[in-house]
Design an enzyme around this catalytic site. Structure first.
Site, PDB file in Angstrom:
ATOM      1  N   CYS A 116       0.873  -1.182   0.000  1.00 52.50           N
ATOM      2  CA  CYS A 116       0.000   0.000   0.000  1.00 52.50           C
ATOM      3  C   CYS A 116       0.903   1.222   0.000  1.00 52.50           C
ATOM      4  O   CYS A 116       1.094   1.877   1.031  1.00 52.50           O
ATOM      5  CB  CYS A 116      -0.926  -0.003   1.215  1.00 52.50           C
ATOM      6  SG  CYS A 116      -1.984  -1.462   1.330  1.00 52.50           S
ATOM      7  N   GLY A 158       3.987   7.451  -0.977  1.00 55.37           N
ATOM      8  CA  GLY A 158       5.324   7.155  -1.466  1.00 55.37           C
ATOM      9  C   GLY A 158       6.475   7.431  -0.523  1.00 55.37           C
ATOM     10  O   GLY A 158       7.629   7.236  -0.893  1.00 55.37           O
ATOM     11  N   LYS A 202       7.489   5.949   2.512  1.00 56.85           N
ATOM     12  CA  LYS A 202       8.223   4.743   2.884  1.00 56.85           C
ATOM     13  C   LYS A 202       8.755   4.038   1.640  1.00 56.85           C
ATOM     14  O   LYS A 202       9.834   3.435   1.671  1.00 56.85           O
ATOM     15  CB  LYS A 202       7.335   3.812   3.700  1.00 56.85           C
ATOM     16  CG  LYS A 202       6.914   4.390   5.050  1.00 56.85           C
ATOM     17  CD  LYS A 202       6.073   3.393   5.828  1.00 56.85           C
ATOM     18  CE  LYS A 202       5.532   4.006   7.108  1.00 56.85           C
ATOM     19  NZ  LYS A 202       4.508   5.051   6.841  1.00 56.85           N
ATOM     20  N   CYS A 222      -0.124   3.466  11.327  1.00 58.28           N
ATOM     21  CA  CYS A 222       0.088   4.731  12.033  1.00 58.28           C
ATOM     22  C   CYS A 222      -1.073   4.935  12.996  1.00 58.28           C
ATOM     23  O   CYS A 222      -1.768   5.944  12.976  1.00 58.28           O
ATOM     24  CB  CYS A 222       0.191   5.897  11.056  1.00 58.28           C
ATOM     25  SG  CYS A 222       0.697   7.436  11.855  1.00 58.28           S
TER      26      CYS A 222
END
Length: 467
Positions: free
Chosen positions: A276, A280, A282, A398
């Site tokens: 996923c 962009g 990570k 997160c």
């Protein structure tokens, strides 16, 4: 007599340049009406208004502070106005929120907070509400925030509701955070966490391997080997950020990517998957790490617009990285036992990034958790099916919400004990962090980062392997 053209031009620019309060108001209206993201919109509005220095700082605190404590101010406004929030004109309500933050959350003199904020109602073509706005703000200005909070707490006995009122969090979020800390035996840290959620964080940068080193960006962050603190001002103006050699990225997000890339030595030719990948951040760090180790990264994203953001993020690092648009829930069926390492940064409530996304706490409800948890479980099972035997899978959210973190992992391990096994993410973090991390005890070697304890977003990290 003809006026000086240069002076006339300067006067015209002065009339058309937005004030800090106007910029903050415009962003609030966009958040209210269009579900805009303040952290994306505000920098653009600041540049357009040519606000810098103290003016930019004022507009930033006014915007983020108002959005962060919006629920608290709505309670105060309702009490001061003697009417329900939904009975107040939406434009006037946003003006009142801005005024309440100046009066109760900033050191703005009362006369300026009231007078300048009331003026916004005229510019917003809401002059009919000017008298009402003026009266409510003057009522609010008669007492400080402690006094108003004490009034709001009268008769409230539920601990989650009380903490939510005191710290401007919805009660359901307080409850989830309390549970998450308690599972570590750290329930006494709740007040510290809620305070940290209301404190604007320093901007951190990631130095992408092979493109630049963190020393070139500023002071080092305490844990990430690739992290640095951004200097004051717009981080996008830094030459290395502008060139794509560095990015704005929370230190917790950096650690989540590095835990996967450095869980074990990279064997050239490995295939990695960011399941996923949007927007962009990570993926960029993983792409640089993969390139340095001779691995190949594939980035998947279900939303086409976000996939385009991934392509832009990866272009300066490795334009050969394959960026796909596809549903991550079917990757395991389409590509079984294909990848050596997989990052599943799952869609979640985002409760771990409340300090960076000030409006987020008021957008989600407790009803959003169950559908997201169902999606997370589907994605995790798909990722596991796409993982090679002996491969490494990082499940990351997160959010510290137990239903999105430990519960998802527990269910998988109970369901498939012969197929999947946990790896110790805490041990990997201990091996890569620049300084020791104070991590609580969680089952299966999972790691939970916290704003109040580590200065990062509240990232949950679980490493798994396929037997």
């Amino acid at each position: 007599m003809t006026g000086n053209p240069q002076s006339e031009g300067s006067r015209q620019r002065a009339r058309t340049t937005a004030t800090p309060r106007q910029v903050a108001f415009d962003v609030l209206r966009a958040v209210t009406d269009d579900d805009a993201y303040a952290n994306l919109l505000l920098p653009t509005r600041l540049r357009r208004a040519r606000l810098t220095g103290a003016d930019a700082a004022f507009a930033t605190e006014l915007t983020y502070g108002t959005l962060r404590r919006r629920g608290h101010y709505d309670r105060v406004i309702a009490l001061a106005a003697g009417r329900a929030i939904d009975a107040i004109d939406p434009v006037a309500l946003d003006v009142l929120r801005l005024g309440a933050h100046q009066l109760l959350g900033m050191s703005t003199p009362a006369h300026a907070a009231v007078g300048e904020t009331v003026e916004l109602t005229r510019r917003a073509r809401a002059a009919r509400t000017t008298g009402f706005v003026n009266a409510v703000l003057r009522t609010i200005s008669r007492d400080d925030d402690v006094t108003w909070t004490t009034r709001l707490l009268e008769g409230v006995t539920d601990p989650d509701e009380r903490d939510g009122i005191a710290h401007a969090h919805p009660a359901w979020i307080v409850h989830a955070l309390r549970e998450a800390l308690t599972r570590e035996g750290r329930g006494s840290e709740l007040d510290d966490l809620l305070l940290a959620d209301n404190t604007a964080p320093r901007v951190t940068l990631v130095a992408l391997p092979g493109l630049c080193e963190p020393e070139a960006l500023g002071d080092r962050t305490p844990y990430s080997t690739r992290g640095a603190r951004s200097a004051a001002g717009d981080p996008a103006s830094h030459p290395l950020v502008a060139a794509g050699a560095a990015r704005v990225q929370d230190e917790g997000s950096q650690l989540a990517a590095l835990v996967l890339s450095r869980a074990r030595a990279v064997v050239p030719g490995e295939r990695w998957l960011d399941l996923c990948a949007g927007p962009g951040g990570k993926a960029a760090l993983l792409a640089a790490e993969a390139r340095a180790g001779g691995a190949v990264l594939v980035a998947n994203e279900v939303v086409p617009a976000r996939a385009e953001l991934v392509r832009k993020a990866l272009h300066t690092i490795d334009p050969a990285v394959e960026v796909r648009v596809g549903d991550g829930r079917v990757i395991g069926v389409l590509e079984p036992e294909t990848y050596d390492r997989i990052l599943l940064d799952a869609p979640c409530t985002g409760l771990g990034a409340l300090r960076r996304r000030p409006e987020a706490r008021w957008r989600k409800t407790a009803l959003d958790v169950a559908p997201l948890a169902s999606l997370q479980a589907e994605l995790l099972r798909s990722a596991l099916a796409a993982l090679k035997p002996g491969g490494v899978l990082a499940y990351v959210t997160c959010s510290p919400h137990p239903d999105e973190t430990t519960a998802i992992v527990d269910d998988l391990l109970v369901e498939r004990p012969a197929e999947v096994a946990p790896l110790d993410a805490r041990a990997v973090l201990a091996g890569i962090a620049r300084t020791p991390l104070d991590l609580g005890e969680l089952a299966h070697g999972a790691a939970q980062l916290w704003p109040h304890r580590h200065g990062t977003d509240a990232m949950f990290i679980q490493l798994l392997t396929r037997r």
